[in-house]
Design a protein around this motif. Structure first.
Motif, PDB file in Angstrom:
ATOM      1  N   ARG A 144       0.859  -1.222  -0.231  1.00  0.00           N
ATOM      2  CA  ARG A 144       0.009   0.047  -0.155  1.00  0.00           C
ATOM      3  C   ARG A 144       0.883   1.323   0.154  1.00  0.00           C
ATOM      4  O   ARG A 144       1.994   1.206   0.229  1.00  0.00           O
ATOM      5  N   LEU A 150      -9.534  -6.805  -1.415  1.00  0.00           N
ATOM      6  CA  LEU A 150     -10.247  -5.983  -0.989  1.00  0.00           C
ATOM      7  C   LEU A 150     -10.972  -6.263   0.565  1.00  0.00           C
ATOM      8  O   LEU A 150     -11.351  -7.160   0.829  1.00  0.00           O
ATOM      9  N   ASP A 151     -10.506  -5.389   1.428  1.00  0.00           N
ATOM     10  CA  ASP A 151     -11.110  -5.389   3.034  1.00  0.00           C
ATOM     11  C   ASP A 151     -12.463  -4.788   2.784  1.00  0.00           C
ATOM     12  O   ASP A 151     -12.344  -3.594   2.893  1.00  0.00           O
ATOM     13  N   ILE A 152     -13.563  -5.466   3.075  1.00  0.00           N
ATOM     14  CA  ILE A 152     -14.878  -4.923   3.426  1.00  0.00           C
ATOM     15  C   ILE A 152     -15.055  -4.332   4.637  1.00  0.00           C
ATOM     16  O   ILE A 152     -15.856  -5.085   5.207  1.00  0.00           O
ATOM     17  N   ARG A 157     -15.779  -0.676   5.400  1.00  0.00           N
ATOM     18  CA  ARG A 157     -16.468   0.250   5.180  1.00  0.00           C
ATOM     19  C   ARG A 157     -17.515   0.533   4.304  1.00  0.00           C
ATOM     20  O   ARG A 157     -17.501  -0.324   3.121  1.00  0.00           O
ATOM     21  N   GLU A 211     -17.835   2.315   1.531  1.00  0.00           N
ATOM     22  CA  GLU A 211     -17.530   2.702   0.346  1.00  0.00           C
ATOM     23  C   GLU A 211     -16.561   1.216  -0.141  1.00  0.00           C
ATOM     24  O   GLU A 211     -16.493   1.181  -1.487  1.00  0.00           O
ATOM     25  N   ASP A 212     -16.155   0.473   0.823  1.00  0.00           N
ATOM     26  CA  ASP A 212     -15.354  -0.683   0.351  1.00  0.00           C
ATOM     27  C   ASP A 212     -16.515  -1.806  -0.380  1.00  0.00           C
ATOM     28  O   ASP A 212     -16.181  -2.464  -1.105  1.00  0.00           O
ATOM     29  N   TYR A 213     -17.624  -1.710   0.517  1.00  0.00           N
ATOM     30  CA  TYR A 213     -18.727  -2.685   0.137  1.00  0.00           C
ATOM     31  C   TYR A 213     -19.281  -2.196  -1.446  1.00  0.00           C
ATOM     32  O   TYR A 213     -19.484  -2.867  -2.077  1.00  0.00           O
ATOM     33  N   THR A 264     -17.703  -0.629  -3.514  1.00  0.00           N
ATOM     34  CA  THR A 264     -16.516  -1.059  -4.329  1.00  0.00           C
ATOM     35  C   THR A 264     -16.737  -2.514  -4.733  1.00  0.00           C
ATOM     36  O   THR A 264     -16.405  -2.954  -5.937  1.00  0.00           O
ATOM     37  N   ALA A 265     -16.858  -3.344  -3.770  1.00  0.00           N
ATOM     38  CA  ALA A 265     -17.026  -4.940  -3.944  1.00  0.00           C
ATOM     39  C   ALA A 265     -18.193  -5.071  -5.118  1.00  0.00           C
ATOM     40  O   ALA A 265     -18.202  -5.824  -6.081  1.00  0.00           O
TER      41      ALA A 265
END
Length: 253
Positions: free
Chosen positions: A135, A213-215, A217, A219-221, A223-224
């Motif tokens: 990262r 991808l670490d779900i 937040r 916004e992460d969800y 994105t998924a």
């Protein structure tokens, strides 16, 4: 091969999606939950048994997964009456585990080959191997290095980029590395790492360059779900999913 999936968290950061459903069961597109993806992947990579560490709304996970037979897995459960941290749930079933085993969060999407990762760990003398990911963070500001008394600028960097490796939430462990701890005690991953380093037992790092991808937040969800039609055939190639089929609206739509 055996895996312990940590699925007991409240998913606070992912609200409102997790208000009435545990985070590992939130759906991806119109096909699978996050947890189902992980279970199918583990079976594909040769794992035969899984322990699900459940807590918050654990009864829903039990009802959904059952004994694991539809995933061709043997699934057992361990319940957290109080939060035990990342490693604490492992201690409660330690005597039932093989010498080397996998521990992972139940809310990540990755095409990491779990069996190869575990075998690489088993071939070493490391107490723990952490799957890591590259990262970088770019600063929005010019960064000043100042003297200890804070009165003199000794260096300047214009909006530097900081590069580092982060934990993917996937760990290969050796049973004896956890024998020093008492079953039932709360134990976080951070404490385990610091204890191992303090004892001169250096954990290993296994850098991964694929998809992760670490779900954690909303916004992460989001994105998924946006990437799901493209990534599903990559994450679950053995299920013969196609991006075109996944992109079609469901009958309910």
């Amino acid at each position: 091969m055996h895996a312990i999936i940590l699925a007991g968290g409240k998913g606070t950061r992912l609200r409102p999606y997790t208000t009435h459903i545990p985070k590992p069961l939130v759906p991806l597109g119109d096909t699978y939950s996050i947890l189902e993806v992980v279970l199918y992947q583990l079976r594909h990579h040769g794992f035969s048994s899984v322990t699900l560490a459940v807590g918050h709304m654990g009864h829903l996970i039990r009802a959904f997964v059952g004994d694991g037979s539809r995933y061709d897995l043997q699934v057992a459960y361990t319940d957290e009456e109080t939060p035990l941290g990342t490693i604490g749930p492992v201690l409660t079933v330690l005597d039932d585990l093989p010498e080397h085993f996998l521990v992972m969060n139940g809310d990540i999407l990755t095409n990491l080959d779990y069996s190869t990762f575990l075998r690489r760990h088993a071939a070493t003398t490391r107490p723990v191997t952490v799957a890591t990911y590259h990262r970088e963070i770019k600063s929005e500001f010019g960064v000043l290095d100042v003297s200890e008394d804070g009165t003199t600028i000794v260096a300047f960097r214009e909006k530097p980029t900081v590069q580092f490796q982060v934990s993917m939430g996937v760990y290969a462990m050796t049973r004896e590395a956890l024998r020093r701890y008492t079953p039932g005690q709360a134990l976080g991953f951070d404490t385990l790492m610091l204890d191992l380093l303090g004892a001169g037992e250096q954990p290993g790092s296994d850098l991964f360059g694929g998809y992760w991808l670490d779900i954690g937040r909303p916004e992460d969800y989001d994105t998924a779900n946006t990437q799901w039609a493209t990534m599903a055939p990559i994450l679950l190639p053995h299920l013969a999913l196609t991006a075109d089929a996944l992109a079609q609206p469901s009958a309910a739509d």
